[in-house]
Motif scaffolding. Structure first.
Motif, PDB file in Angstrom:
ATOM      1  N   ALA A  55       0.814  -1.220   0.000  1.00  0.00           N
ATOM      2  CA  ALA A  55       0.000   0.000   0.000  1.00  0.00           C
ATOM      3  C   ALA A  55       0.845   1.266   0.000  1.00  0.00           C
ATOM      4  N   GLY A  56       2.176   1.123   0.063  1.00  0.00           N
ATOM      5  CA  GLY A  56       3.052   2.277   0.095  1.00  0.00           C
ATOM      6  C   GLY A  56       3.127   2.955   1.449  1.00  0.00           C
ATOM      7  N   LYS A  57       2.716   2.239   2.497  1.00  0.00           N
ATOM      8  CA  LYS A  57       2.691   2.825   3.837  1.00  0.00           C
ATOM      9  C   LYS A  57       3.921   2.464   4.670  1.00  0.00           C
ATOM     10  N   ARG A  58       4.684   1.452   4.245  1.00  0.00           N
ATOM     11  CA  ARG A  58       5.910   1.060   4.934  1.00  0.00           C
ATOM     12  C   ARG A  58       6.967   0.724   3.893  1.00  0.00           C
ATOM     13  N   LYS A  59       8.194   1.104   4.164  1.00  0.00           N
ATOM     14  CA  LYS A  59       9.296   0.754   3.274  1.00  0.00           C
ATOM     15  C   LYS A  59       9.821  -0.633   3.634  1.00  0.00           C
ATOM     16  N   ALA A  67       9.958  -8.577  -1.724  1.00  0.00           N
ATOM     17  CA  ALA A  67       9.981  -7.931  -3.036  1.00  0.00           C
ATOM     18  C   ALA A  67       9.476  -8.871  -4.130  1.00  0.00           C
ATOM     19  N   GLU A  68       9.787 -10.166  -4.020  1.00  0.00           N
ATOM     20  CA  GLU A  68       9.353 -11.095  -5.055  1.00  0.00           C
ATOM     21  C   GLU A  68       7.828 -11.209  -5.108  1.00  0.00           C
ATOM     22  N   ILE A  69       7.173 -11.005  -3.983  1.00  0.00           N
ATOM     23  CA  ILE A  69       5.709 -11.011  -3.981  1.00  0.00           C
ATOM     24  C   ILE A  69       5.181  -9.748  -4.645  1.00  0.00           C
ATOM     25  N   LEU A  70       5.732  -8.606  -4.257  1.00  0.00           N
ATOM     26  CA  LEU A  70       5.268  -7.331  -4.812  1.00  0.00           C
ATOM     27  C   LEU A  70       5.542  -7.235  -6.305  1.00  0.00           C
ATOM     28  N   ASP A  71       6.573  -7.932  -6.775  1.00  0.00           N
ATOM     29  CA  ASP A  71       6.941  -7.883  -8.191  1.00  0.00           C
ATOM     30  C   ASP A  71       6.313  -9.001  -9.013  1.00  0.00           C
ATOM     31  N   ALA A  72       5.573  -9.891  -8.385  1.00  0.00           N
ATOM     32  CA  ALA A  72       4.978 -11.018  -9.105  1.00  0.00           C
ATOM     33  C   ALA A  72       3.927 -10.534 -10.092  1.00  0.00           C
ATOM     34  N   PRO A  73       3.790 -11.200 -11.238  1.00  0.00           N
ATOM     35  CA  PRO A  73       2.798 -10.765 -12.215  1.00  0.00           C
ATOM     36  C   PRO A  73       1.368 -10.826 -11.695  1.00  0.00           C
ATOM     37  N   ASP A  74       1.114 -11.701 -10.730  1.00  0.00           N
ATOM     38  CA  ASP A  74      -0.220 -11.810 -10.139  1.00  0.00           C
ATOM     39  C   ASP A  74      -0.256 -11.239  -8.720  1.00  0.00           C
ATOM     40  N   ALA A  75       0.577 -10.227  -8.474  1.00  0.00           N
ATOM     41  CA  ALA A  75       0.667  -9.646  -7.134  1.00  0.00           C
ATOM     42  C   ALA A  75      -0.685  -9.161  -6.633  1.00  0.00           C
ATOM     43  N   TRP A 127      -8.678   0.134   2.198  1.00  0.00           N
ATOM     44  CA  TRP A 127      -7.818  -0.653   3.071  1.00  0.00           C
ATOM     45  C   TRP A 127      -6.421  -0.071   3.184  1.00  0.00           C
ATOM     46  N   GLN A 128      -5.945   0.585   2.122  1.00  0.00           N
ATOM     47  CA  GLN A 128      -4.596   1.157   2.176  1.00  0.00           C
ATOM     48  C   GLN A 128      -4.499   2.256   3.234  1.00  0.00           C
ATOM     49  N   ASP A 129      -5.542   3.054   3.381  1.00  0.00           N
ATOM     50  CA  ASP A 129      -5.515   4.146   4.357  1.00  0.00           C
ATOM     51  C   ASP A 129      -5.370   3.612   5.774  1.00  0.00           C
ATOM     52  N   PHE A 130      -6.063   2.528   6.089  1.00  0.00           N
ATOM     53  CA  PHE A 130      -5.974   1.942   7.427  1.00  0.00           C
ATOM     54  C   PHE A 130      -4.543   1.540   7.758  1.00  0.00           C
ATOM     55  N   LEU A 131      -3.829   0.972   6.790  1.00  0.00           N
ATOM     56  CA  LEU A 131      -2.479   0.479   7.047  1.00  0.00           C
ATOM     57  C   LEU A 131      -1.514   1.601   7.385  1.00  0.00           C
ATOM     58  N   GLY A 132      -1.827   2.809   6.989  1.00  0.00           N
ATOM     59  CA  GLY A 132      -0.999   3.941   7.346  1.00  0.00           C
ATOM     60  C   GLY A 132      -1.128   4.338   8.800  1.00  0.00           C
ATOM     61  N   SER A 133      -2.241   3.978   9.433  1.00  0.00           N
ATOM     62  CA  SER A 133      -2.468   4.348  10.835  1.00  0.00           C
ATOM     63  C   SER A 133      -2.364   3.148  11.776  1.00  0.00           C
ATOM     64  N   MET A 134      -1.959   2.005  11.247  1.00  0.00           N
ATOM     65  CA  MET A 134      -1.981   0.767  12.027  1.00  0.00           C
ATOM     66  C   MET A 134      -0.832   0.676  13.019  1.00  0.00           C
ATOM     67  N   TYR A 135       0.296   1.310  12.733  1.00  0.00           N
ATOM     68  CA  TYR A 135       1.507   1.088  13.523  1.00  0.00           C
ATOM     69  C   TYR A 135       1.570   2.008  14.736  1.00  0.00           C
ATOM     70  N   GLY A 136       2.160   1.484  15.806  1.00  0.00           N
ATOM     71  CA  GLY A 136       2.340   2.244  17.038  1.00  0.00           C
ATOM     72  C   GLY A 136       2.011   1.396  18.244  1.00  0.00           C
ATOM     73  N   ASP A 137       2.600   1.748  19.391  1.00  0.00           N
ATOM     74  CA  ASP A 137       2.416   0.983  20.623  1.00  0.00           C
ATOM     75  C   ASP A 137       1.322   1.537  21.525  1.00  0.00           C
ATOM     76  N   GLU A 138       0.724   2.618  21.132  1.00  0.00           N
ATOM     77  CA  GLU A 138      -0.312   3.251  21.947  1.00  0.00           C
ATOM     78  C   GLU A 138      -1.628   3.326  21.175  1.00  0.00           C
ATOM     79  N   PRO A 139      -2.745   3.182  21.878  1.00  0.00           N
ATOM     80  CA  PRO A 139      -2.901   2.827  23.287  1.00  0.00           C
ATOM     81  C   PRO A 139      -2.379   1.413  23.557  1.00  0.00           C
ATOM     82  N   ASP A 140      -1.981   1.187  24.798  1.00  0.00           N
ATOM     83  CA  ASP A 140      -1.411  -0.116  25.128  1.00  0.00           C
ATOM     84  C   ASP A 140      -2.382  -1.009  25.891  1.00  0.00           C
TER      85      ASP A 140
END
Length: 278
Positions: free
Chosen positions: A77-81, A89-97, A148-161
């Motif tokens: 989704a372009g949300k994590r490097k 990378a082989e998954i992202l580059d697959a013809p049927d990715a 779904w891509q937008d959610f993945l941008g806000s998914m990371y972090g340890d808070e709230p715990d």
């Protein structure tokens, strides 16, 4: 219930998985099904092949999402490097990715059947089985939705715990994801700790392995999970822990739920295995 073999973290070790599924004790079971405890991909040498193999099992396989599977989606989704240690990378580059990623994002975060609850990492002490499934479904609905891509941008972090019924939006979904795909230790009242990845016998002060929480509401259900390679194979009345460090040169483990028969493949010496310090 058909014979079910629950399998620990594969992490791209397709050769080990192929050997495991071919073991006579596993292959001899007619109508056998497989429960995968998440982290099908990443760090191992054959992430794309591992995904294809599990996908080929069709309805015979149930797979819950792990943190590495979510990392794959976030990268797509372009949300994590991608990190140096990633083997995605082989998954992202697959013809049927697109087709593969669509399959991944339609996997559940929790699955319950016949007295067993399958998750990748853990369950908060205050959650019942039904609540776990309902909260997993909240995340699943977003992952399967149009944005779904937008959610993945806000998914990371340890808070709230910690969980609260008052949580809304990204905070609510983040706590659900962290509990089901990242948690190892928590306090008795369900406050999560993410810095410690070591053995269960050495918890940080004030915390314990999540499955030892004294008032855990899923204690009458057998929780099947992976994620914790330093914990290793552990089977008690209420817990089956399956991550035995295949990608680190340990073992890939399957347990037949009906009688707790163990099947394992030694992964040391297989191509692409990593060293623990990686």
């Amino acid at each position: 219930m058909n014979p079910v073999w629950a399998i620990g973290d594969i992490q791209g070790c397709c050769q080990a998985l192929d050997r495991l599924l071919s073991l006579p004790v596993v292959a001899a079971d007619a109508d056998r099904k497989f429960w995968f405890a998440g982290d099908l991909v990443n760090r191992g040498p054959q992430s794309l092949a591992a995904l294809r193999l599990v996908m080929s099992l069709g309805e015979r396989a149930v797979t819950v999402l792990g943190n590495h599977d979510l990392h794959l989606l976030a990268a797509a989704a372009g949300k994590r490097k991608l990190r140096k240690s990633d083997t995605l990378a082989e998954i992202l580059d697959a013809p049927d990715a697109a087709e593969i990623l669509d399959w991944v994002r339609h996997r559940p975060l929790a699955h319950a059947e016949d007295g067993y609850l399958l998750v990748h990492a853990g369950v908060l002490p205050s959650w019942t089985v039904d609540q776990t499934l309902a909260r997993a479904a909240e995340v699943e609905a977003v992952l399967r939705g149009r944005n779904w891509q937008d959610f993945l941008g806000s998914m990371y972090g340890d808070e709230p715990d910690a969980w609260s019924d008052k949580l809304r939006g990204a905070d609510r979904l983040r706590v659900i994801v962290n509990a089901l795909t990242r948690m190892r230790f928590c306090s008795a009242d369900g406050r999560m700790e993410f810095a410690t990845k070591g053995e269960a016998a050495a918890p940080p002060a004030g915390y314990m392995p999540w499955f030892e929480a004294p008032e855990r509401l899923t204690r009458d259900t057998t929780v099947v999970f992976g994620h914790w390679s330093t914990l290793g194979l552990r089977m008690t009345d209420g817990v089956i822990a399956l991550d035995t460090g295949c990608v680190w040169g340990g073992k890939l483990t399957a347990v037949r739920l009906a009688d707790r028969k163990i099947a394992q493949i030694e992964c040391a010496g297989l191509p692409g295995m990593r060293q623990p310090e990686e």
